[in-house]
Design an enzyme around this catalytic site. Structure first.
Site, PDB file in Angstrom:
ATOM      1  N   ILE A  13       1.720   4.167  14.701  1.00 45.84           N
ATOM      2  CA  ILE A  13       3.019   4.782  14.392  1.00 45.84           C
ATOM      3  C   ILE A  13       3.254   6.004  15.278  1.00 45.84           C
ATOM      4  CG2 ILE A  13       4.478   5.760  12.571  1.00 45.84           C
ATOM      5  CD1 ILE A  13       2.728   4.235  10.530  1.00 45.84           C
ATOM      6  N   THR A 135       1.760   8.102   2.902  1.00 44.17           N
ATOM      7  CA  THR A 135       1.880   6.691   2.545  1.00 44.17           C
ATOM      8  C   THR A 135       2.316   6.514   1.090  1.00 44.17           C
ATOM      9  OG1 THR A 135       0.499   4.738   2.109  1.00 44.17           O
ATOM     10  CG2 THR A 135      -0.635   6.815   2.154  1.00 44.17           C
ATOM     11  N   ASP A 136       2.899   5.353   0.801  1.00 43.75           N
ATOM     12  CA  ASP A 136       3.237   5.036  -0.601  1.00 43.75           C
ATOM     13  C   ASP A 136       1.982   4.699  -1.412  1.00 43.75           C
ATOM     14  OD1 ASP A 136       2.621   2.522   0.464  1.00 43.75           O
ATOM     15  OD2 ASP A 136       4.465   1.546  -0.204  1.00 43.75           O
ATOM     16  N   GLU A 137       0.841   4.497  -0.722  1.00 41.37           N
ATOM     17  CA  GLU A 137      -0.363   4.066  -1.449  1.00 41.37           C
ATOM     18  C   GLU A 137      -0.898   5.151  -2.376  1.00 41.37           C
ATOM     19  OE1 GLU A 137      -3.099   1.690   0.828  1.00 41.37           O
ATOM     20  OE2 GLU A 137      -1.523   1.084   2.212  1.00 41.37           O
ATOM     21  N   TYR A 161      -9.114   5.387   0.990  1.00 39.18           N
ATOM     22  CA  TYR A 161      -8.026   5.752   1.914  1.00 39.18           C
ATOM     23  C   TYR A 161      -6.912   6.477   1.168  1.00 39.18           C
ATOM     24  CZ  TYR A 161      -3.626   5.158   4.462  1.00 39.18           C
ATOM     25  OH  TYR A 161      -2.397   5.387   5.037  1.00 39.18           O
ATOM     26  N   SER A 164      -7.819   9.876  -0.139  1.00 40.36           N
ATOM     27  CA  SER A 164      -7.909  10.929   0.889  1.00 40.36           C
ATOM     28  C   SER A 164      -6.514  11.337   1.358  1.00 40.36           C
ATOM     29  CB  SER A 164      -8.786  10.469   2.067  1.00 40.36           C
ATOM     30  OG  SER A 164      -8.173   9.389   2.757  1.00 40.36           O
ATOM     31  N   LYS A 165      -5.585  10.393   1.420  1.00 41.13           N
ATOM     32  CA  LYS A 165      -4.201  10.748   1.781  1.00 41.13           C
ATOM     33  C   LYS A 165      -3.565  11.572   0.656  1.00 41.13           C
ATOM     34  CE  LYS A 165      -2.015   9.750   4.909  1.00 41.13           C
ATOM     35  NZ  LYS A 165      -1.829  10.398   6.246  1.00 41.13           N
ATOM     36  N   ASN A 190       4.412  -0.016   3.981  1.00 47.33           N
ATOM     37  CA  ASN A 190       3.673  -0.666   5.084  1.00 47.33           C
ATOM     38  C   ASN A 190       4.562  -0.852   6.306  1.00 47.33           C
ATOM     39  OD1 ASN A 190       2.062  -1.351   2.669  1.00 47.33           O
ATOM     40  ND2 ASN A 190       0.898  -2.603   4.115  1.00 47.33           N
ATOM     41  N   VAL A 217      -6.400 -14.913   4.016  1.00 46.01           N
ATOM     42  CA  VAL A 217      -5.559 -14.315   2.964  1.00 46.01           C
ATOM     43  C   VAL A 217      -6.477 -13.910   1.810  1.00 46.01           C
ATOM     44  CG1 VAL A 217      -3.738 -14.796   1.295  1.00 46.01           C
ATOM     45  CG2 VAL A 217      -3.554 -15.678   3.640  1.00 46.01           C
ATOM     46  N   ASP A 291     -11.377 -11.581  -2.383  1.00 50.20           N
ATOM     47  CA  ASP A 291     -10.405 -10.499  -2.498  1.00 50.20           C
ATOM     48  C   ASP A 291     -11.017  -9.159  -2.092  1.00 50.20           C
ATOM     49  OD1 ASP A 291      -7.934  -9.445  -2.986  1.00 50.20           O
ATOM     50  OD2 ASP A 291      -7.912  -9.849  -5.139  1.00 50.20           O
ATOM     51  N   PRO A 293     -12.021  -5.422  -2.804  1.00 53.05           N
ATOM     52  CA  PRO A 293     -12.346  -4.707  -4.056  1.00 53.05           C
ATOM     53  C   PRO A 293     -11.240  -3.702  -4.400  1.00 53.05           C
ATOM     54  CG  PRO A 293     -14.182  -4.587  -2.488  1.00 53.05           C
ATOM     55  CD  PRO A 293     -13.027  -5.193  -1.752  1.00 53.05           C
TER      56      PRO A 293
HETATM   57  P1  NAD Z   1      -3.634   4.380  13.248  1.00 54.97           P
HETATM   58  O1  NAD Z   1      -4.957   4.164  12.611  1.00 54.97           O
HETATM   59  O2  NAD Z   1      -3.024   3.284  14.057  1.00 54.97           O
HETATM   60  O3  NAD Z   1      -3.691   5.659  14.216  1.00 54.97           O
HETATM   61  C1  NAD Z   1      -4.320   6.835  13.847  1.00 54.97           C
HETATM   62  C2  NAD Z   1      -4.433   7.718  15.089  1.00 54.97           C
HETATM   63  O4  NAD Z   1      -5.056   8.951  14.686  1.00 54.97           O
HETATM   64  C3  NAD Z   1      -5.303   7.109  16.193  1.00 54.97           C
HETATM   65  O5  NAD Z   1      -4.688   7.280  17.445  1.00 54.97           O
HETATM   66  C4  NAD Z   1      -6.597   7.908  16.104  1.00 54.97           C
HETATM   67  O6  NAD Z   1      -7.267   8.012  17.338  1.00 54.97           O
HETATM   68  C5  NAD Z   1      -6.093   9.258  15.612  1.00 54.97           C
HETATM   69  N1  NAD Z   1      -7.130  10.025  14.901  1.00 54.97           N
HETATM   70  C6  NAD Z   1      -7.962   9.570  13.933  1.00 54.97           C
HETATM   71  N2  NAD Z   1      -8.794  10.563  13.537  1.00 54.97           N
HETATM   72  C7  NAD Z   1      -8.462  11.664  14.261  1.00 54.97           C
HETATM   73  C8  NAD Z   1      -8.933  12.996  14.311  1.00 54.97           C
HETATM   74  N3  NAD Z   1      -9.962  13.394  13.537  1.00 54.97           N
HETATM   75  N4  NAD Z   1      -8.359  13.870  15.166  1.00 54.97           N
HETATM   76  C9  NAD Z   1      -7.335  13.470  15.982  1.00 54.97           C
HETATM   77  N5  NAD Z   1      -6.860  12.207  15.980  1.00 54.97           N
HETATM   78  C10 NAD Z   1      -7.406  11.318  15.133  1.00 54.97           C
HETATM   79  O7  NAD Z   1      -2.664   4.826  12.072  1.00 54.97           O
HETATM   80  P2  NAD Z   1      -1.119   4.531  11.866  1.00 54.97           P
HETATM   81  O8  NAD Z   1      -0.968   3.209  11.226  1.00 54.97           O
HETATM   82  O9  NAD Z   1      -0.415   4.824  13.136  1.00 54.97           O
HETATM   83  O10 NAD Z   1      -0.768   5.630  10.780  1.00 54.97           O
HETATM   84  C11 NAD Z   1      -0.308   6.927  11.169  1.00 54.97           C
HETATM   85  C12 NAD Z   1      -0.064   7.752   9.924  1.00 54.97           C
HETATM   86  O11 NAD Z   1       0.909   7.105   9.110  1.00 54.97           O
HETATM   87  C13 NAD Z   1      -1.305   7.921   9.040  1.00 54.97           C
HETATM   88  O12 NAD Z   1      -1.311   9.235   8.548  1.00 54.97           O
HETATM   89  C14 NAD Z   1      -1.091   6.916   7.916  1.00 54.97           C
HETATM   90  O13 NAD Z   1      -1.718   7.343   6.733  1.00 54.97           O
HETATM   91  C15 NAD Z   1       0.406   6.931   7.793  1.00 54.97           C
HETATM   92  N6  NAD Z   1       1.029   5.688   7.291  1.00 54.97           N
HETATM   93  C16 NAD Z   1       0.719   4.495   7.854  1.00 54.97           C
HETATM   94  C17 NAD Z   1       1.356   3.332   7.400  1.00 54.97           C
HETATM   95  C18 NAD Z   1       1.076   1.987   8.021  1.00 54.97           C
HETATM   96  O14 NAD Z   1       1.571   0.972   7.518  1.00 54.97           O
HETATM   97  N7  NAD Z   1       0.343   1.908   9.116  1.00 54.97           N
HETATM   98  C19 NAD Z   1       2.271   3.414   6.364  1.00 54.97           C
HETATM   99  C20 NAD Z   1       2.564   4.667   5.805  1.00 54.97           C
HETATM  100  C21 NAD Z   1       1.939   5.801   6.293  1.00 54.97           C
HETATM  101  P1  TYD Z   2      -3.135  -4.057   5.325  1.00 57.98           P
HETATM  102  O1  TYD Z   2      -2.366  -4.444   6.535  1.00 57.98           O
HETATM  103  O2  TYD Z   2      -4.592  -3.767   5.464  1.00 57.98           O
HETATM  104  O3  TYD Z   2      -2.354  -2.826   4.663  1.00 57.98           O
HETATM  105  P2  TYD Z   2      -2.614  -2.104   3.222  1.00 57.98           P
HETATM  106  O4  TYD Z   2      -3.876  -2.568   2.637  1.00 57.98           O
HETATM  107  O5  TYD Z   2      -2.650  -0.662   3.617  1.00 57.98           O
HETATM  108  O6  TYD Z   2      -1.414  -2.479   2.394  1.00 57.98           O
HETATM  109  O7  TYD Z   2      -2.982  -5.202   4.248  1.00 57.98           O
HETATM  110  C1  TYD Z   2      -1.722  -5.602   3.772  1.00 57.98           C
HETATM  111  C2  TYD Z   2      -1.951  -6.630   2.678  1.00 57.98           C
HETATM  112  O8  TYD Z   2      -2.529  -7.798   3.261  1.00 57.98           O
HETATM  113  C3  TYD Z   2      -2.920  -6.162   1.614  1.00 57.98           C
HETATM  114  O9  TYD Z   2      -2.495  -6.659   0.346  1.00 57.98           O
HETATM  115  C4  TYD Z   2      -4.242  -6.815   2.002  1.00 57.98           C
HETATM  116  C5  TYD Z   2      -3.800  -8.111   2.661  1.00 57.98           C
HETATM  117  N1  TYD Z   2      -4.675  -8.625   3.726  1.00 57.98           N
HETATM  118  C6  TYD Z   2      -5.106  -9.966   3.704  1.00 57.98           C
HETATM  119  O10 TYD Z   2      -4.766 -10.736   2.791  1.00 57.98           O
HETATM  120  N2  TYD Z   2      -5.909 -10.400   4.718  1.00 57.98           N
HETATM  121  C7  TYD Z   2      -6.318  -9.584   5.726  1.00 57.98           C
HETATM  122  O11 TYD Z   2      -7.082 -10.031   6.622  1.00 57.98           O
HETATM  123  C8  TYD Z   2      -5.853  -8.220   5.760  1.00 57.98           C
HETATM  124  C9  TYD Z   2      -6.274  -7.279   6.845  1.00 57.98           C
HETATM  125  C10 TYD Z   2      -5.032  -7.786   4.735  1.00 57.98           C
END
Ligand code: NAD
Ligand code: TYD
Length: 354
Positions: A13, A135-137, A161, A164-165, A190, A217, A291, A293
């Site tokens: 992102i 995140t919404d999580e 995860y 910690s968020k 997501n 899945v 599944d 955990p």
């Molecule tokens: P990502 O895992 O793709 O990227 C994380 C980035 O942070 C990487 O470039 C990594 O190198 C960097 N990073 C990790 N630890 C670090 C540290 N200690 N110091 C500096 N850089 C560090 O994550 P993403 O999917 O791009 O998510 C970005 C943010 O958005 C996160 O805070 C995540 O919680 C939040 N978010 C993600 C989603 C999603 O669907 N991916 C949804 C809602 C919120």
């Molecule tokens: P993911 O992309 O890991 O996002 P999050 O767990 O943060 O929502 O997973 C999205 C959904 O897909 C989640 O319900 C777990 C499921 N999933 C699978 O069924 N198979 C997979 O291999 C992965 C990575 C996720």
């Protein structure tokens, strides 16, 4: 020259955000602070090579001295905090990095920004923002008929995860309440789209499908996620940064609740259309596996506040966004190949050993 400082700007992102930010006319330069963990990928930012508006620093957000020096040197008008460990399954296998980066790292960043903010002049203070991307999580798991998460839903994180968020969100809130730091928090559903690391559901399924591998899945496949195209998340963040009220939180979502099985079926159908197999359908590769955990059953976001107060709405539907995403992966197979390094393969072997 005006700067913003982005953490985690080489991740999925963060990098999409940096690219879309710098595509705007007259955009501030970006100081991109990223540790480059397995999830960080500078190739995503290759189009910015030689662009003086992108200043990359390979730094850890737990490194206070590095943060102090970057803040002092570039004097950003805003800090946007994306950096995190972000994959739930990894947090189950090894939570320590999540505690370190998501909690200790956010704390270290907040402390550095607090000191920086204290020394700003009045006008700079009034303009400064710290935007925390969450995140919404953090809200936990919904039942099938529960209302969507709003900004006032109680926190109930269930995975290392999301816990910690949640902790990082609380710290950000406290720095506003106690120290008056002008913070904004976004809690997004997501995301999916280009440059998504192929360990998350959508890019993993596309990659496995094209490589003739099983599409794993979890459980019964009926867990529900609320999907948002990454470009829409980036536009929401720009909107909140520009016009959000300090101390407020904003839910960001696409009004797209889908079961995982629905998502995988739609992906298979798109691939059947855009890159048909010699025989049969990609759906034939679907395999139900053990599944996760503590697997949260349903997430759903009410993004009404963002629409009412800031006029933001997603531009993509799930159908248009997913089609764009599949087309992007089909035309960027070399990006995927590069990402699938030894590190990634070790992780996949461990995760799917059973
Ligand atoms: P990502 O895992 O793709 O990227 C994380 C980035 O942070 C990487 O470039 C990594 O190198 C960097 N990073 C990790 N630890 C670090 C540290 N200690 N110091 C500096 N850089 C560090 O994550 P993403 O999917 O791009 O998510 C970005 C943010 O958005 C996160 O805070 C995540 O919680 C939040 N978010 C993600 C989603 C999603 O669907 N991916 C949804 C809602 C919120
Ligand atoms: P993911 O992309 O890991 O996002 P999050 O767990 O943060 O929502 O997973 C999205 C959904 O897909 C989640 O319900 C777990 C499921 N999933 C699978 O069924 N198979 C997979 O291999 C992965 C990575 C996720």
């Amino acid at each position: 020259m005006s700067h913003i400082l982005v953490t985690g700007g080489a991740g999925f992102i963060g990098a999409n955000f940096v690219l879309s930010w710098l595509a705007q006319a007259g955009a501030d330069s970006v100081v991109n602070v990223d540790k480059l963990t397995y999830a960080g990928n500078l190739k995503t930012l290759a189009s910015l090579d030689g662009d003086a508006r992108h200043i990359f620093s390979r730094s850890d957000i737990c490194d206070r001295a590095a943060l102090d020096s970057l803040l002092k040197q570039y004097r950003p008008r805003a800090v946007l905090h994306f950096a995190a460990e972000s994959h739930v399954d990894r947090s189950i296998h090894g939570p320590a990095d999540f505690i370190e980066t998501n909690i200790v790292g956010t704390f270290t960043l907040l402390e550095a920004v607090r000191a920086y903010y204290a020394d700003l002049g009045d006008a700079e203070k009034a303009a400064f923002r710290f935007l925390h991307v969450s995140t919404d999580e953090v809200f936990g798991s919904l039942g099938p008929t529960d209302p969507q998460f709003t900004e006032t839903t109680a926190y109930a994180p269930n995975s290392p995860y999301s816990a910690s968020k949640a902790a990082s969100d609380h710290l950000v809130r406290a720095y506003h309440h106690t120290y008056g730091l002008p913070v904004l928090t976004t809690n997004c559903s997501n995301n999916y789209g280009p440059y998504h690391f192929p360990e998350k559901l959508i890019p993993l399924m596309i990659t496995n499908a094209l490589n003739g591998k099983p599409l794993p899945v979890y459980g019964d496949g009926l867990n529900v996620r609320d999907w948002l195209y990454v470009g829409d998340h980036c536009s929401a963040i720009r909107e909140v940064l520009a016009r959000g009220v300090p101390g407020e939180t904003y839910n960001v979502g696409g009004w797209n609740e889908k079961t995982n099985l629905d998502v995988v079926h739609t992906l298979c159908d798109l691939l059947d259309e855009l890159q048909p197999k010699a025989a049969g359908s990609y759906r034939d590769q679907i395999a139900f596996v053990k599944d996760r955990p503590g697997h949260d059953r349903r997430y759903a976001i009410d993004a009404g506040k963002l629409e009412r107060e800031l006029g933001w709405k997603p531009a993509e539907t799930f159908e248009t966004g997913l089609r764009k995403t599949v087309q992007w992966y089909l035309s960027h197979q070399s990006w995927v190949e590069d990402v699938i390094s030894g590190d990634y393969r070790n992780w996949v072997a461990k995760q799917y050993a059973a």
